[in-house]
Design a protein around this motif. Structure first.
Motif, PDB file in Angstrom:
ATOM      1  N   HIS A  89     -20.196   1.740  13.286  1.00  0.00           N
ATOM      2  CA  HIS A  89     -19.277   0.712  13.773  1.00  0.00           C
ATOM      3  C   HIS A  89     -17.863   0.970  13.264  1.00  0.00           C
ATOM      4  O   HIS A  89     -16.882   0.824  13.998  1.00  0.00           O
ATOM      5  CB  HIS A  89     -19.758  -0.676  13.332  1.00  0.00           C
ATOM      6  CG  HIS A  89     -18.830  -1.776  13.735  1.00  0.00           C
ATOM      7  ND1 HIS A  89     -18.678  -2.169  15.038  1.00  0.00           N
ATOM      8  CD2 HIS A  89     -17.963  -2.529  13.013  1.00  0.00           C
ATOM      9  CE1 HIS A  89     -17.772  -3.136  15.098  1.00  0.00           C
ATOM     10  NE2 HIS A  89     -17.329  -3.371  13.887  1.00  0.00           N
ATOM     11  N   SER A  90     -17.774   1.377  11.997  1.00  0.00           N
ATOM     12  CA  SER A  90     -16.466   1.657  11.414  1.00  0.00           C
ATOM     13  C   SER A  90     -15.792   2.840  12.127  1.00  0.00           C
ATOM     14  O   SER A  90     -14.595   2.798  12.417  1.00  0.00           O
ATOM     15  CB  SER A  90     -16.640   1.939   9.926  1.00  0.00           C
ATOM     16  OG  SER A  90     -15.464   2.434   9.370  1.00  0.00           O
ATOM     17  N   CYS A 110     -17.711 -10.092   3.028  1.00  0.00           N
ATOM     18  CA  CYS A 110     -18.335 -10.595   4.260  1.00  0.00           C
ATOM     19  C   CYS A 110     -18.047 -12.067   4.525  1.00  0.00           C
ATOM     20  O   CYS A 110     -18.156 -12.533   5.652  1.00  0.00           O
ATOM     21  CB  CYS A 110     -19.845 -10.416   4.212  1.00  0.00           C
ATOM     22  SG  CYS A 110     -20.342  -8.723   4.021  1.00  0.00           S
ATOM     23  N   ALA A 161     -14.165  -3.117   8.463  1.00  0.00           N
ATOM     24  CA  ALA A 161     -15.289  -2.228   8.768  1.00  0.00           C
ATOM     25  C   ALA A 161     -15.457  -1.164   7.688  1.00  0.00           C
ATOM     26  O   ALA A 161     -16.571  -0.832   7.275  1.00  0.00           O
ATOM     27  CB  ALA A 161     -15.079  -1.571  10.137  1.00  0.00           C
ATOM     28  N   LYS A 173     -18.704  -0.880   5.149  1.00  0.00           N
ATOM     29  CA  LYS A 173     -19.550   0.319   5.173  1.00  0.00           C
ATOM     30  C   LYS A 173     -19.702   0.913   3.771  1.00  0.00           C
ATOM     31  O   LYS A 173     -20.664   1.622   3.475  1.00  0.00           O
ATOM     32  CB  LYS A 173     -19.013   1.310   6.199  1.00  0.00           C
ATOM     33  CG  LYS A 173     -18.471   2.588   5.652  1.00  0.00           C
ATOM     34  CD  LYS A 173     -17.878   3.459   6.667  1.00  0.00           C
ATOM     35  CE  LYS A 173     -16.710   4.148   5.954  1.00  0.00           C
ATOM     36  NZ  LYS A 173     -16.124   5.224   6.687  1.00  0.00           N
ATOM     37  N   LEU A 182     -23.490   0.265  10.377  1.00  0.00           N
ATOM     38  CA  LEU A 182     -22.166  -0.222   9.992  1.00  0.00           C
ATOM     39  C   LEU A 182     -21.176   0.926   9.825  1.00  0.00           C
ATOM     40  O   LEU A 182     -19.987   0.769  10.113  1.00  0.00           O
ATOM     41  CB  LEU A 182     -22.268  -1.067   8.720  1.00  0.00           C
ATOM     42  CG  LEU A 182     -22.983  -2.405   8.966  1.00  0.00           C
ATOM     43  CD1 LEU A 182     -23.384  -3.069   7.664  1.00  0.00           C
ATOM     44  CD2 LEU A 182     -22.105  -3.339   9.794  1.00  0.00           C
TER      45      LEU A 182
END
Ligand SMILES: [Zn+2]
Length: 306
Positions: A263-264, A173, A233, A237, A260
């Motif tokens: 989102h991926s 991150c 992503a 995840k 997440l």
């Protein structure tokens, strides 16, 4: 729109009368996606704009932003290309993240405009509502959000700290660009706006360094922004945040990880959609006109040079 158009004509007349012939007019066009995407309505827009004495169109599409999905993005790319007949540079206003970069890379817009960590999406949904009353002790501004490098999404500081508690979390991150964030994760969360600004400018600089006709390939390529967003992503995840840390920050880890994962999935779909567009239309597509830099109040386009 007819009021806008009359006002624009009146502005030109007034400027010319007062000696401001060299002052160009930027026309901000606020339009719902449905209208922009509909060829006949778009034709009316182009006809209206074509009659106006304007130099640039600043396009704000209602409901479109950094979080656009694959369908919304592909429609946007083809709709904006439909404005090229105007022969004027089009700036995507309030469009951040991957959608903004994709619009630039695919040459459908001449430029993008966004705030630093905000104004990356445009909405008029609450314009008709009165502003929320403020209490005197309420803090100004929004909760600080931090953008993870390359991920195309922002998280709150608490969410980020929860992710960072996972094994490899800080590395995945955190900002790995030492020229941007000297101490990685810690520098990034200490100055999220500085980090967002530097990352934005370097992403534009990288795109600028690539010749026009190679930009789509660069954008979609192995080291390009699209592939990087997809990879990041997936990595994020797969993180397993520490339950105690999540409880301490009052974050529901399951809900966070589900968002997440979604989102991926969306990022992967965006990637396939853009790859298909690239493969079907090829490299020799007309691109948006270059937006001229203004120097000394005289637009360079007035001299015939883009
Ligand atoms: Zn950074």
């Amino acid at each position: 729109m007819s009021v806008d158009s009359d006002a624009c004509l009146a502005l030109r007349t007034a400027l010319d009368r007062e000696g401001g012939q060299a002052i160009p007019i930027d026309y901000p066009l606020i339009v719902p996606s449905a209208m922009l995407n509909d060829p006949s309505q778009r034709g009316l827009l182009v006809a209206m704009l074509g009659r106006l004495p304007i130099d640039h169109v600043w396009l704000r599409v209602v409901g479109l932003g950094a979080d656009a999905g694959p369908l919304q993005m592909s429609r946007y790319l083809s709709a904006v290309a439909g404005l090229h007949n105007l022969g004027k540079p089009v700036i995507a206003d309030h469009l951040g993240g991957l959608p903004g970069q994709a619009a630039l890379a695919f040459g459908v817009v001449s430029g993008i405009a966004q705030g630093i960590g905000e104004r990356e999406r445009f909405d008029t949904g609450d314009w008709h509502k009165p502003a929320k009353p403020r209490t005197d002790d309420a803090k100004f501004g929004r909760a600080a959000r931090v953008s993870i490098p390359g991920l195309n999404r922002t998280l709150t500081r608490a969410e980020l700290d929860v992710l960072a508690s996972a094994k490899n979390g800080r590395r995945i991150c955190g900002c790995a660009d030492r020229a941007c964030c000297k101490h990685g994760y810690d520098s990034m969360v200490a100055d999220p706006r500085g980090h967002a600004a530097r990352q934005f400018f370097s992403s534009i600089a990288r795109l600028e360094a690539v010749p026009d006709l190679r930009r789509e390939t660069f954008f979609l390529g192995h080291d390009g922004p699209m592939a990087k967003a997809d990879r990041t992503a997936r990595e994020i995840k797969a993180l397993r945040p520490d339950a105690a840390e999540a409880a301490r920050h009052n974050v529901d880890p399951e809900a966070l990880m589900k968002r997440l994962a979604d989102h991926s999935r969306t990022t992967e779909k965006i990637r396939t959609t853009l790859e298909t567009i690239h493969e079907t239309r090829g490299n020799d597509v007309p691109r948006a006109r270059v937006a001229a830099l203004r120097s000394g109040g005289v637009p360079k386009s007035a001299t015939g040079k883009p």
